[in-house]
Design a protein around this motif. Structure first.
Motif, PDB file in Angstrom:
ATOM      1  N   ILE A   1      31.533  35.346  33.443  1.00  0.00           N
ATOM      2  CA  ILE A   1      30.605  36.478  33.434  1.00  0.00           C
ATOM      3  C   ILE A   1      29.219  35.933  33.140  1.00  0.00           C
ATOM      4  CG2 ILE A   1      30.064  38.698  32.374  1.00  0.00           C
ATOM      5  CD1 ILE A   1      33.048  38.782  31.473  1.00  0.00           C
ATOM      6  N   HIS A   2      28.287  36.202  34.062  1.00  0.00           N
ATOM      7  CA  HIS A   2      26.888  35.826  33.819  1.00  0.00           C
ATOM      8  C   HIS A   2      26.209  36.988  33.141  1.00  0.00           C
ATOM      9  CE1 HIS A   2      27.039  32.190  36.203  1.00  0.00           C
ATOM     10  NE2 HIS A   2      27.538  32.858  37.224  1.00  0.00           N
ATOM     11  N   GLY A   3      25.475  36.711  32.057  1.00  0.00           N
ATOM     12  CA  GLY A   3      24.743  37.773  31.363  1.00  0.00           C
ATOM     13  C   GLY A   3      25.695  38.644  30.565  1.00  0.00           C
TER      14      GLY A   3
ATOM     15  N   SER B   1      28.253  35.601  50.806  1.00  0.00           N
ATOM     16  CA  SER B   1      27.268  35.225  49.814  1.00  0.00           C
ATOM     17  C   SER B   1      27.455  36.088  48.564  1.00  0.00           C
ATOM     18  CB  SER B   1      25.901  35.459  50.436  1.00  0.00           C
ATOM     19  OG  SER B   1      24.912  34.969  49.616  1.00  0.00           O
ATOM     20  N   GLY B   2      27.423  35.459  47.388  1.00  0.00           N
ATOM     21  CA  GLY B   2      27.577  36.210  46.139  1.00  0.00           C
ATOM     22  C   GLY B   2      29.013  36.431  45.723  1.00  0.00           C
ATOM     23  N   SER B   3      29.991  35.875  46.482  1.00  0.00           N
ATOM     24  CA  SER B   3      31.391  36.138  46.142  1.00  0.00           C
ATOM     25  C   SER B   3      31.896  35.223  45.019  1.00  0.00           C
ATOM     26  CB  SER B   3      32.272  36.003  47.382  1.00  0.00           C
ATOM     27  OG  SER B   3      32.113  34.741  47.980  1.00  0.00           O
ATOM     28  N   GLY B   4      31.086  34.223  44.623  1.00  0.00           N
ATOM     29  CA  GLY B   4      31.484  33.384  43.485  1.00  0.00           C
ATOM     30  C   GLY B   4      31.841  31.952  43.840  1.00  0.00           C
ATOM     31  N   LYS B   5      31.550  31.526  45.071  1.00  0.00           N
ATOM     32  CA  LYS B   5      31.957  30.189  45.516  1.00  0.00           C
ATOM     33  C   LYS B   5      31.299  29.084  44.687  1.00  0.00           C
ATOM     34  CE  LYS B   5      30.352  30.845  49.717  1.00  0.00           C
ATOM     35  NZ  LYS B   5      29.731  32.175  49.591  1.00  0.00           N
ATOM     36  N   SER B   6      29.979  29.175  44.536  1.00  0.00           N
ATOM     37  CA  SER B   6      29.285  28.115  43.789  1.00  0.00           C
ATOM     38  C   SER B   6      29.706  28.140  42.327  1.00  0.00           C
ATOM     39  CB  SER B   6      27.765  28.293  43.900  1.00  0.00           C
ATOM     40  OG  SER B   6      27.352  28.067  45.227  1.00  0.00           O
ATOM     41  N   THR B   7      29.901  29.339  41.778  1.00  0.00           N
ATOM     42  CA  THR B   7      30.357  29.431  40.386  1.00  0.00           C
ATOM     43  C   THR B   7      31.703  28.747  40.229  1.00  0.00           C
ATOM     44  OG1 THR B   7      29.179  31.532  40.164  1.00  0.00           O
ATOM     45  CG2 THR B   7      30.840  31.033  38.498  1.00  0.00           C
ATOM     46  N   LEU B   8      32.587  28.945  41.190  1.00  0.00           N
ATOM     47  CA  LEU B   8      33.906  28.306  41.133  1.00  0.00           C
ATOM     48  C   LEU B   8      33.765  26.782  41.094  1.00  0.00           C
ATOM     49  CD1 LEU B   8      36.995  29.332  43.256  1.00  0.00           C
ATOM     50  CD2 LEU B   8      36.442  26.952  42.901  1.00  0.00           C
TER      51      LEU B   8
HETATM   52  N1  LIG Z   1      23.037  31.831  36.429  1.00  0.00           N
HETATM   53  C1  LIG Z   1      23.327  33.069  36.852  1.00  0.00           C
HETATM   54  N2  LIG Z   1      22.911  34.155  36.185  1.00  0.00           N
HETATM   55  C2  LIG Z   1      23.227  35.398  36.574  1.00  0.00           C
HETATM   56  N3  LIG Z   1      23.963  35.683  37.667  1.00  0.00           N
HETATM   57  C3  LIG Z   1      24.410  34.647  38.396  1.00  0.00           C
HETATM   58  C4  LIG Z   1      24.126  33.286  38.041  1.00  0.00           C
HETATM   59  N4  LIG Z   1      24.710  32.483  38.956  1.00  0.00           N
HETATM   60  C5  LIG Z   1      25.335  33.292  39.849  1.00  0.00           C
HETATM   61  N5  LIG Z   1      25.154  34.585  39.508  1.00  0.00           N
HETATM   62  C6  LIG Z   1      25.720  35.749  40.197  1.00  0.00           C
HETATM   63  O1  LIG Z   1      27.118  35.566  40.294  1.00  0.00           O
HETATM   64  C7  LIG Z   1      27.619  35.987  41.563  1.00  0.00           C
HETATM   65  C8  LIG Z   1      28.270  34.829  42.264  1.00  0.00           C
HETATM   66  O2  LIG Z   1      27.291  33.862  42.606  1.00  0.00           O
HETATM   67  P1  LIG Z   1      27.622  32.489  43.347  1.00  0.00           P
HETATM   68  O3  LIG Z   1      28.762  31.845  42.646  1.00  0.00           O
HETATM   69  O4  LIG Z   1      26.352  31.711  43.456  1.00  0.00           O
HETATM   70  O5  LIG Z   1      28.098  33.011  44.767  1.00  0.00           O
HETATM   71  P2  LIG Z   1      28.166  32.260  46.183  1.00  0.00           P
HETATM   72  O6  LIG Z   1      28.045  30.786  45.954  1.00  0.00           O
HETATM   73  O7  LIG Z   1      29.481  32.685  46.737  1.00  0.00           O
HETATM   74  O8  LIG Z   1      27.042  32.797  46.996  1.00  0.00           O
HETATM   75  C9  LIG Z   1      26.424  36.544  42.316  1.00  0.00           C
HETATM   76  O9  LIG Z   1      26.394  37.939  42.129  1.00  0.00           O
HETATM   77  C10 LIG Z   1      25.243  35.869  41.629  1.00  0.00           C
HETATM   78  O10 LIG Z   1      24.096  36.670  41.728  1.00  0.00           O
END
Ligand SMILES: Nc1ncnc2c1ncn2[C@@H]1O[C@H](COP(=O)(O)OP(=O)(O)O)[C@@H](O)[C@H]1O
Ligand SMILES: [Mg+2]
Lengths: 198, 237
Positions: free
Chosen positions: B14-16, B44-51
């Motif tokens: 969870i961000h924030g 886009s925004g589905s969480g790939k980079s976060t994963l």
């Molecule tokens: N550092 C951060 N602070 C707040 N929200 C974030 C942060 N990084 C990613 N998010 C949010 O988390 C969700 C997933 O982001 P991300 O993993 O970058 O997705 P993807 O790589 O699939 O585009 C998005 O809604 C993004 O806005």
């Protein structure tokens, strides 16, 4: 007319028996479209009736050697020089299924799209594996035709996957616009934005 | 059986917080074994980079666990985590992230150097050789094409004995031929025994993977395994 013209083009390279033509056709297209021998003989008989091929010789065992005629050569040249027409869209089960599903009550279209996407991806994975194997062979030159066929199938599958993404994004947008006046998205995220991005 | 190289166990991020909290990942479980390449797809925004970030120890989880070669990343000190990032997990970033004031070979050698290793240049040269750009060793990033920079970035992710390669849209800015070459490289490394995770939005690139997982709103909604034998091709179309 792909089979007729494909066989004519092969005969343009030299006389051949039906079996030889069948084998050559399959080899040159990577075995993707197997022919049955009856199909080959029927095609040759019709081409003979139309004056595009002629019987050159009949072997002792009754097998007929065909050769191409001048009219046949002309037809091959015309085929290579003209585009393939796409005026009548092929009847495609997936397109029909989805078109019906979006208006049919009680169908989970999102699930349908995802199930199909995974299936399409499995196809792409299989094709890609074949492509990798082909590239590993010692003499890739001789496999150029096979490679071309594979890449065509890969592009087709990719187009289908992209279309499915597009359909899903549209459905999400439509769902968002019908519910947004009533309730915000439960998780506070911007659903419309997520749906439209690629 | 040995432990999988990467294990995400019911991971939530969870961000924030409060009203603006974003659930980037919700209960994601994923296992990647040695010799396996997994592609992650999703809008886009589905969480790939976060994963990828939590998998590589660049970001921490809110709940659940990430294990790399059996070690729970949350149990590690800062220093130990940094060592995992230098030794076990190689990361290819979405925006390459080569250091502009270092040459190609210096960029590749950096993680080894930070790790206090010796003879780093020869290892770095070997990694550049493997990705086919050994001749560019002494060039700076701005003296290379996008495709060449991407190869250097991959060499940096592969250098040493990395067992896990994480790549975030590594083919993003490349033409299709160069993109394919990059995938062939990842594929080869995985076939040699690495575990790989590849984020991409192109299905033709995801198709190089053994398994494709689909993310939607932070959840894995589906996954495919490579289980179609080439012989069944006639039935596909
Ligand atoms: N550092 C951060 N602070 C707040 N929200 C974030 C942060 N990084 C990613 N998010 C949010 O988390 C969700 C997933 O982001 P991300 O993993 O970058 O997705 P993807 O790589 O699939 O585009 C998005 O809604 C993004 O806005
Ligand atoms: Mg991203």
């Amino acid at each position: 007319m792909a089979i007729r013209h494909g066989l004519l083009a092969l005969l343009d390279e030299g006389p051949a028996y039906g079996y030889q033509l069948k084998a050559a056709f399959e080899e040159r297209t990577g075995g993707t479209w197997p022919l049955n021998i009856g199909q080959v003989y029927t095609t040759l008989a019709r081409a003979e009736r139309d004056g595009l091929v002629a019987q050159l010789d009949v072997a002792a065992d009754g097998r007929v050697v065909y050769e191409i005629t001048d009219a046949g050569r002309h037809e091959v040249a015309r085929w290579f020089a003209s585009p393939v027409r796409r005026d009548a869209p092929a009847r495609d089960e997936l397109t029909i299924k989805l078109a019906v599903a979006v208006t049919a009550p009680g169908v989970d279209v999102k699930a349908l799209v995802q199930t199909q996407r995974s299936e399409t991806m499995r196809t792409l994975q299989a094709l890609t594996r074949l492509k990798i194997d082909a590239a590993d062979r010692p003499d890739p030159e001789s496999d150029t035709a096979w490679h071309l066929v594979l890449e065509r199938l890969i592009f087709d599958a990719e187009a289908e996957a992209r279309w499915l993404d597009h359909v899903e994004a549209r459905l999400l947008r439509a769902a968002a616009s019908t519910t947004s006046d009533r309730t915000p998205a439960p998780d506070g995220t911007d659903r419309a934005n997520q749906g439209s991005a690629r | 059986m040995t432990a999988p190289v990467l294990e995400l166990d019911d991971v939530t991020r969870i961000h924030g917080s409060g009203a603006t909290a974003v659930h980037a990942l919700r209960g994601v479980s994923l296992t990647v074994a040695a010799g396996e390449l997994v592609a992650v797809m999703g809008p886009s925004g589905s969480g790939k980079s976060t994963l990828l970030n939590v998998a590589g120890g660049l970001d921490t989880v809110s709940a659940g666990a990430v294990r790399v070669e059996g070690t729970d990343l949350a149990s590690l000190s800062r220093a130990a985590l940094a060592a995992v990032r230098r030794r076990s997990a190689g990361y290819v970033f979405q925006d390459l992230n080569l250091i502009p004031t270092l040459t190609a070979v210096e960029n590749v050698a950096l993680p080894l150097e930070l790790d206090g290793r010796r003879r780093v240049r020869s290892y770095a040269l070997a990694a550049l050789e493997e990705v086919g750009v050994a001749d560019l060793a002494d060039r700076y990033p701005d003296e290379m094409s996008g495709g060449q920079q991407q190869r250097v970035a991959i060499a940096r992710a592969l250098v040493g004995e990395r067992r896990l390669v994480l790549a975030d849209e590594p083919t993003g800015a490349l033409d299709s031929e160069t993109g394919e070459a990059v995938l062939a490289l990842l594929r080869r490394r995985v076939d040699q025994g690495c575990a790989g995770v590849l984020v991409t939005h192109e299905s033709r690139h995801a198709a190089w993977a053994d398994r494709v997982v689909y993310l939607r709103d932070g959840c894995i909604v589906d996954s495919t395994a490579y289980d179609v034998s080439p012989g069944s091709l006639e039935t596909v179309r």
